[in-house]
Scaffold this motif. Structure first.
Motif, short mmCIF file in Angstrom:
data_model
loop_
_atom_site.label_atom_id
_atom_site.label_comp_id
_atom_site.label_asym_id
_atom_site.label_seq_id
_atom_site.Cartn_x
_atom_site.Cartn_y
_atom_site.Cartn_z
N LYS A 1 2.91 5.09 -21.35
CA LYS A 1 3.44 4.76 -20.03
C LYS A 1 2.34 4.83 -18.99
CE LYS A 1 7.91 6.79 -21.03
NZ LYS A 1 8.75 7.93 -20.69
N ILE A 2 2.42 3.92 -18.05
CA ILE A 2 1.57 4.00 -16.86
C ILE A 2 2.51 4.29 -15.70
CG2 ILE A 2 0.07 2.73 -15.30
CD1 ILE A 2 -1.00 1.21 -17.65
N ALA A 3 2.20 5.33 -14.96
CA ALA A 3 3.12 5.76 -13.90
C ALA A 3 2.70 5.20 -12.55
CB ALA A 3 3.17 7.28 -13.83
N TYR A 4 3.68 4.93 -11.71
CA TYR A 4 3.42 4.55 -10.32
C TYR A 4 4.14 5.55 -9.44
CZ TYR A 4 3.30 1.85 -5.99
OH TYR A 4 3.09 1.44 -4.68
N GLN A 5 3.35 6.31 -8.68
CA GLN A 5 3.95 7.29 -7.78
C GLN A 5 3.87 6.77 -6.37
OE1 GLN A 5 2.03 11.20 -7.52
NE2 GLN A 5 3.01 11.45 -5.53
N GLY A 6 5.01 6.36 -5.83
CA GLY A 6 4.95 5.81 -4.49
C GLY A 6 6.33 5.76 -3.86
N PRO A 7 6.44 5.19 -2.64
CA PRO A 7 7.72 5.13 -1.95
C PRO A 7 8.59 3.99 -2.48
CG PRO A 7 6.01 4.18 -0.57
CD PRO A 7 5.35 4.62 -1.84
N LEU A 8 9.36 4.27 -3.53
CA LEU A 8 10.21 3.22 -4.06
C LEU A 8 11.52 3.13 -3.31
CD1 LEU A 8 9.39 3.89 -7.79
CD2 LEU A 8 8.66 1.97 -6.41
N THR A 9 11.89 4.23 -2.65
CA THR A 9 13.02 4.17 -1.72
C THR A 9 12.56 4.87 -0.45
OG1 THR A 9 13.93 6.27 -2.46
CG2 THR A 9 14.75 4.28 -3.55
N GLY A 10 13.38 4.78 0.56
CA GLY A 10 12.95 5.40 1.81
C GLY A 10 12.47 4.34 2.78
N PRO A 11 12.08 4.77 3.99
CA PRO A 11 11.72 3.78 5.02
C PRO A 11 10.51 2.93 4.64
CG PRO A 11 11.47 6.03 5.84
CD PRO A 11 12.06 6.14 4.49
N GLU A 12 9.67 3.45 3.74
CA GLU A 12 8.46 2.71 3.37
C GLU A 12 8.65 1.97 2.06
OE1 GLU A 12 6.02 2.96 5.53
OE2 GLU A 12 7.19 4.41 6.68
N ALA A 13 9.90 1.79 1.67
CA ALA A 13 10.18 1.29 0.33
C ALA A 13 9.51 -0.05 0.04
CB ALA A 13 11.68 1.18 0.12
N THR B 1 6.55 -1.08 0.69
CA THR B 1 5.21 -0.89 0.15
C THR B 1 5.27 -0.49 -1.31
OG1 THR B 1 4.57 -0.08 2.32
CG2 THR B 1 3.02 0.26 0.54
N GLY B 2 6.16 0.44 -1.63
CA GLY B 2 6.29 0.88 -3.02
C GLY B 2 6.75 -0.25 -3.91
N THR B 3 7.69 -1.02 -3.40
CA THR B 3 8.21 -2.14 -4.19
C THR B 3 7.11 -3.14 -4.49
OG1 THR B 3 10.28 -1.85 -3.02
CG2 THR B 3 10.04 -3.84 -4.32
N ASP B 4 6.32 -3.46 -3.47
CA ASP B 4 5.21 -4.39 -3.69
C ASP B 4 4.26 -3.85 -4.75
OD1 ASP B 4 4.96 -5.18 -0.14
OD2 ASP B 4 6.19 -6.06 -1.73
N TYR C 1 -0.05 -4.30 -1.46
CA TYR C 1 -1.02 -3.80 -2.43
C TYR C 1 -0.76 -4.32 -3.83
CZ TYR C 1 -2.98 -0.78 1.09
OH TYR C 1 -3.61 -0.32 2.20
N THR C 2 -0.11 -5.45 -3.91
CA THR C 2 0.22 -5.99 -5.22
C THR C 2 -1.03 -6.28 -6.03
OG1 THR C 2 2.15 -7.01 -4.20
CG2 THR C 2 1.56 -7.74 -6.40
N THR C 3 -2.00 -6.96 -5.40
CA THR C 3 -3.22 -7.30 -6.14
C THR C 3 -3.89 -6.04 -6.66
OG1 THR C 3 -3.51 -8.93 -4.40
CG2 THR C 3 -5.28 -8.73 -6.02
N GLU C 4 -3.96 -5.03 -5.81
CA GLU C 4 -4.68 -3.81 -6.18
C GLU C 4 -3.94 -3.06 -7.28
OE1 GLU C 4 -4.28 -4.96 -3.15
OE2 GLU C 4 -6.39 -5.51 -2.98
N ALA C 5 -2.61 -3.02 -7.17
CA ALA C 5 -1.83 -2.35 -8.22
C ALA C 5 -2.00 -3.09 -9.54
CB ALA C 5 -0.35 -2.30 -7.83
N PHE C 6 -2.01 -4.40 -9.45
CA PHE C 6 -2.21 -5.24 -10.63
C PHE C 6 -3.55 -4.92 -11.29
CE2 PHE C 6 -1.31 -8.96 -13.11
CZ PHE C 6 -2.53 -9.59 -13.33
N THR C 7 -4.61 -4.89 -10.47
CA THR C 7 -5.94 -4.60 -11.00
C THR C 7 -6.02 -3.21 -11.60
OG1 THR C 7 -6.83 -5.97 -9.22
CG2 THR C 7 -8.39 -4.60 -10.42
N ALA C 8 -5.47 -2.22 -10.88
CA ALA C 8 -5.56 -0.84 -11.38
C ALA C 8 -4.87 -0.72 -12.73
CB ALA C 8 -4.90 0.10 -10.37
N THR C 9 -3.67 -1.34 -12.84
CA THR C 9 -2.95 -1.29 -14.11
C THR C 9 -3.77 -1.92 -15.21
OG1 THR C 9 -0.94 -1.59 -12.82
CG2 THR C 9 -0.74 -1.76 -15.21
#
Lengths: 377, 317, 340
Positions: free
Chosen positions: A33-45, A47-50, A305-313
């Motif tokens: 598994k590769i984990a993503y720790q971010g705001p998936l819910t909440g007011p900043e959701a 960004t996390g979703t992207d 940050y989609t591009t960056e998340a993509f690259t990091a993964t």
């Protein structure tokens, strides 16, 4: 009373039923598994979703090649909150299948660091820009596990200062922070770069609804530029109120505000001409083909940050493809990696966890309710 | 500490403070009236407000199909759309307020005299409603279409008077006057005052307690709903957490003015709005909540019934 | 007759002789210490390590609920700002621990002392207020502490304090990420000490005074009880417990920031106390354990956790308004000749 027994019985049923549901079936094949720790819910959701979508797109492409080792995403929702970041991080570190993690926001990253350091899990962050994470003198130094593929706020501060003051005669700047750890960091870095152009500042805590007093201070300072160093939800509210109170000057903000929801919440007219900086490349610019795939998969446009998340993964996936499956091996691999990203640029890390070489900082401008790339910052 | 801003922008700060203050006043009504009759801190009132804001926006986007990109309205269309949004907010808030009383508090009144139990039940309702909306909105803020264009009508002593601000102030005053008349002149209003003064005697005198209490919650809810509409008109955005953030401030306002009576809510709300503006200008916005709390503590220590408090209960030993 | 858990337990206790009581107590304590063994059973919490959940939130919140219980449950003082003492303890550990190079055990008495001092100052100022006014003022105080911490760069502002040291290895027990059970056992010991302290105080004069104040302040005062002094005692005791919890939390978490010490924490602890049965130590413990454990256990319905929490509060308060294990009608008095 009968009621009590019913309540007790019902709750026992709920607990028993839920425990039955949570016993996972034994799996035959190796699944990492590769984990993503971010705001998936909440007011900043947003960004996390992207971000998580960038991860999932990369995983989809990888798993489609039918590799021997399947890799899944682990969604760690910290809502952008420090306290939650700590517990979510502990949970991620405790799951033996997780071999790498992407952390979104700086504050929760710092809170979760002890767990990641102890477990030796590599962090490749697509968006945590706080300088202290790669500064050996700082208590939040993230070595040996922390890496980021974006430039940090030491670069963004001066860039933001430049972007905000370009083309303005006699720039008089008023800065506002939202008191979050990200915002304060960017605030300090931008303030240093502004020098005497800075006329006044205010701090409005996250969640503020009424910015009237702040706006009065802007007017009293006779500022013609306002720089906001917080996140998009509050930034949109602030900008809307600024414009509605007839502020005609420049509005500039950092990457926390760069989000597709920002122009919508601020209002098309009010957000026109807003200037933003971010250490990112939009996916539409980096790869139109991937953007099409993305839209087909998620039914939405890629985000900040989609591009960056993509690259990091993909960096972590490359390590797995090369046969590294233990946390220690993958960490070592990332430290030494030379990875060619979708823009064709070769990326590697220095000994502190930052990108080696000079960083990337882009500036953006909002036109007709859409955020457009406006060249290097 | 910087007094220069306070001095140079005083008119604007005052106008802003009054506008914000009226919103606090209307929300404070929900707290103060319930406290007057039940001696209960109606924690759920913050969510009554929050639901009212969503109702208002949904009227505009679902019933009238406006979007964030729509142009502002004018003329007759403007008037009836705004009235619809106002009514939508007031109805939803009023109904929710009454329902909350029936579901969470009514039974407890008969079963126990322990007020903490009702308080915890109220907290449970508050959490339940806020979380429910959070899940439905995925925690995302909801923007409101601009129905009323924010034109500056005139300038008074250097302060811009925008039409939406003026509307809030005028509407709020009308509402408060009506409410004051109702409580002081109508039969039901007298019932409310009777129950506030002495619950047991009122019961003995044959007053229908349940009816009085439901009416109290309804009125508090209607007032809070109106506040929700004004909030949406001025700020054009809401989020599931908004109840909590404004609720604490409104509650502070109610106590500051003297909890249990409408004039107290009026005084406290306006006072708080102004205090927040002025202290933000002088100390910085990050200190505004503390200023409010410090003043609250001082007032309670030296004038425990609040600015306008009638002696509803002994506040000091 | 309905089944009353509290009376059931009290009857067993009353009927036992001294040795049976010691045995029962010992069994309970051993069972409590062995809870980490439940990790492999269905009691396990998904997404967060079970043993660390035993420490936080279960252990810490139980300890704080016990402290708040003395203030709210035994003395009837509505405190909505309890998190302030927790924060004082935590920040003392973070700041003084680093600057004076003290380890957790050395800084613990300081943390407790500072918390007690703030309890004393706050109490002295506001304890003359009654009922709900006290509630609001304490709520304000809690928020003042949090916002001041947020606005003060000298103590870290929003960035908080990082790199707080873990406790040193004591009696062979290591306190690091590989040994979460050490923290749990430590908090268990603190809980046991607190229970003993509360029981001793309850039986003696302070406890009688608190009970009198809770039932009717005016009558108590007329009967000669110095209610102001005993209210202050309750407040300071509660503050001490909160401060101790804060110190331990800071050294486990290694990182604290103002937004951890939100108003919601005060409200939750109050909810635990009322839910469990105010005034009753075992009720409060049961309430705190259940209400902090269940949201963690049902994390897989993760999004709806707090929704269910709210629902549980409403249902429980309506079905059992006096809490899970209501207090005895009368507190036991120790007739103590030298105490009068």
């Amino acid at each position: 009373m009968k009621n009590n027994k019913v309540v007790a019985f019902a709750s026992a049923l709920i607990v028993a039923g839920s425990s039955a549901a949570s016993i996972a079936p034994a799996s035959a094949e190796t699944v990492l598994k590769i984990a993503y720790q971010g705001p998936l819910t909440g007011p900043e959701a947003q960004t996390g979703t992207d971000g998580i979508r960038g991860v999932k797109l990369a995983l989809k492409i990888y798993n489609a090649k039918k590799p021997k080792i399947k890799v899944e995403a682990y969604e760690g929702d910290d809502q952008g909150d420090d306290a939650l970041g700590k517990t979510v991080g502990a949970g991620i570190a405790a799951d033996p299948a997780v071999v790498g993690v992407l952390t979104a926001y700086s504050g929760p990253t710092i809170a979760a660091l002890p767990s990641y350091k102890a477990a030796g899990i590599v962090i490749v962050s697509p968006s945590a820009t706080r300088v202290g994470l790669t500064d050996p003198a700082s208590p939040s130094y993230g070595a040996p596990v922390f890496h980021r593929i974006v430039s940090n706020d030491d670069l963004q501060g001066p860039a933001l200062a430049r972007t905000a003051t370009t083309g303005v005669k006699n720039p008089t700047v008023f800065m506002v922070s939202d008191q979050s750890s990200y915002s304060e960091g960017l605030f300090a870095s931008t303030k240093a770069a502004l020098g005497t152009a800075l006329e006044g500042s205010d701090k409005a805590a996250k969640g503020t609804t009424d910015f009237s007093a702040t706006i009065s201070k802007v007017k009293a300072a006779k500022a013609n530029i306002v720089i906001y160093t917080g996140y998009y939800a509050d930034g949109a509210k602030f900008l809307k109120q600024l414009r509605d109170k007839n502020f005609k000057g420049v509005f500039a903000a950092g990457d926390g505000v760069l989000n597709s929801e920002f122009p919508k919440l601020a209002g098309k007219r009010q957000s026109e001409g807003a200037r933003l900086t971010a250490p990112i490349v939009p996916l539409e610019v980096a790869s139109p083909k991937l953007t099409a795939d993305f839209k087909k998969e998620f039914g939405a446009a890629p985000g900040v940050y989609t591009t960056e998340a993509f690259t990091a993964t993909n960096m972590i996936l490359e390590a797995i493809t090369k046969g590294k499956t233990s946390r220690a091996d993958i960490l070592a691999y990332i430290k030494a990696i030379k990875y060619k990203n979708i823009a064709g640029v070769t990326v590697s890390f220095n000994e502190f966890g930052d990108l080696s070489g000079s960083g990337l900082m882009n500036s953006f401008v909002v036109k007709s309710g859409v955020i457009k790339l406006n060249g290097k910052a | 500490m910087d007094f220069s801003v306070l001095i140079s922008e005083f008119p604007t700060l005052t106008v802003d403070g009054i506008a914000l203050g009226f919103i606090y006043v209307l929300i404070a009504l929900g707290y103060t009236m319930v406290y007057g009759v039940l001696r209960l801190i109606n924690f759920a009132n913050s969510e009554v407000f929050m639901l009212g804001t969503f109702a208002s926006i949904l009227v505009a986007t679902q019933i009238f199909s406006y979007t964030l990109e729509s142009e502002p309205l004018t003329g007759f269309k403007l008037v009836y759309t705004m009235l619809a949004m106002l009514l939508g907010a007031m109805i939803i808030s009023g109904v929710v307020s009454v329902l909350v009383e029936i579901v969470a508090y009514r039974r407890l009144r008969a079963v126990t005299s322990n007020r903490l139990t009702s308080l915890i039940s109220a907290i449970g309702v508050s959490i339940f409603l806020a979380e429910g909306v959070r899940i439905l909105t995925s925690s995302a803020p909801m923007g409101a279409p601009r129905i009323l264009d924010k034109i500056t009508l005139t300038t008074v002593f250097g302060a811009d008077i925008r039409i939406d601000i003026l509307l809030v102030i005028i509407f709020a005053i009308i509402l408060l006057v009506c409410l004051d008349l109702f409580v002081n002149k109508s039969r039901l209003g007298k019932g409310i005052r009777a129950v506030s003064m002495d619950y047991d005697t009122a019961k003995l005198m044959g007053i229908n307690i349940n009816k009085v209490i439901s009416t109290t919650f309804l009125i508090g809810g209607l007032g809070t709903g109106a506040a929700a509409f004004f909030y949406v008109t001025v700020y054009e955005v809401t989020v599931f957490r908004i109840g909590f953030e404004l609720g604490i401030a409104a509650f502070t306002a109610a106590v500051l003015g003297g909890i249990g009576n409408i004039r107290g809510a009026f005084a406290g709300g306006l006072a708080l709005g102004l205090i927040e503006m002025y202290s933000s200008a002088v100390f910085g916005t990050q200190w505004k909540s503390i200023t409010a709390f410090v003043i609250l503590v001082l007032v309670l220590l030296f004038r425990p019934n609040g600015i306008f408090g009638e002696s509803l209960q002994q506040a000091r030993v | 007759m309905a089944f009353n858990l509290r009376d059931f337990g009290a009857n067993i206790w009353a009927k036992s002789n001294k040795w049976q009581r010691y045995l029962l107590a010992l069994i309970f304590i051993i069972a409590a210490f062995s809870l980490p063994l439940l990790e492999k059973t269905f009691f396990n919490t998904p997404n967060t390590p079970f043993v660390s959940v035993l420490f936080y939130p279960i252990g810490l919140y139980t300890l704080m609920a016990l402290g708040l219980n003395v203030v709210v449950g035994k003395s009837g003082l509505l405190d909505l700002g309890y998190v302030a003492f927790y924060a004082v303890g935590a920040y003392t550990a973070g700041l003084l621990g680093a600057s004076l190079k003290l380890n957790t055990w050395e800084v613990m008495p300081l943390g407790i002392a500072f918390a007690m001092l703030s309890g004393l100052i706050l109490g002295a100022a506001v304890l003359r207020l009654k009922g709900d006014y006290l509630a609001i003022v304490t709520l304000g105080f809690g928020e003042i502490i949090r916002i001041t911490a947020l606005n003060t760069p000298a103590i870290g502002a929003s960035m908080g304090i990082t790199n707080i040291a873990n406790p040193p290895t004591t009696f062979g027990f290591k306190y690091d990420l590989d040994h979460p059970e050490s923290y749990y056992w430590t908090i268990l010991i603190m809980i046991i000490i607190t229970i003993m302290a509360i029981r001793i105080l309850s039986i003696r004069r302070p406890g009688r005074a608190w009970e009198a104040i809770r039932q009717d302040e005016d009558v108590a005062e007329l009967m000669g009880v110095n209610i102001y002094k005993y209210k202050l005692w309750a407040f300071v005791f509660g503050a001490a417990v909160g401060g101790a919890a804060g110190v331990l939390f800071a050294s486990e978490s290694m990182f604290i920031s103002p937004n951890i010490f939100k108003l919601e924490v005060s409200i939750f602890i109050l909810a635990f106390v009322v839910f469990g049965g105010m005034g009753n130590i075992w009720g409060v413990i049961l309430g705190a354990v259940l209400l902090s454990y269940i949201p963690e256990r049902i994390r897989f319905i993760s999004d709806a956790r707090m929704l269910i929490f709210g629902l549980v509060l409403i249902i429980m308060m309506n079905l059992r308004p006096d809490g899970l294990l209501p207090r005895k009608k009368r507190e036991k008095i120790k007739s103590d000749k030298k105490d009068s």
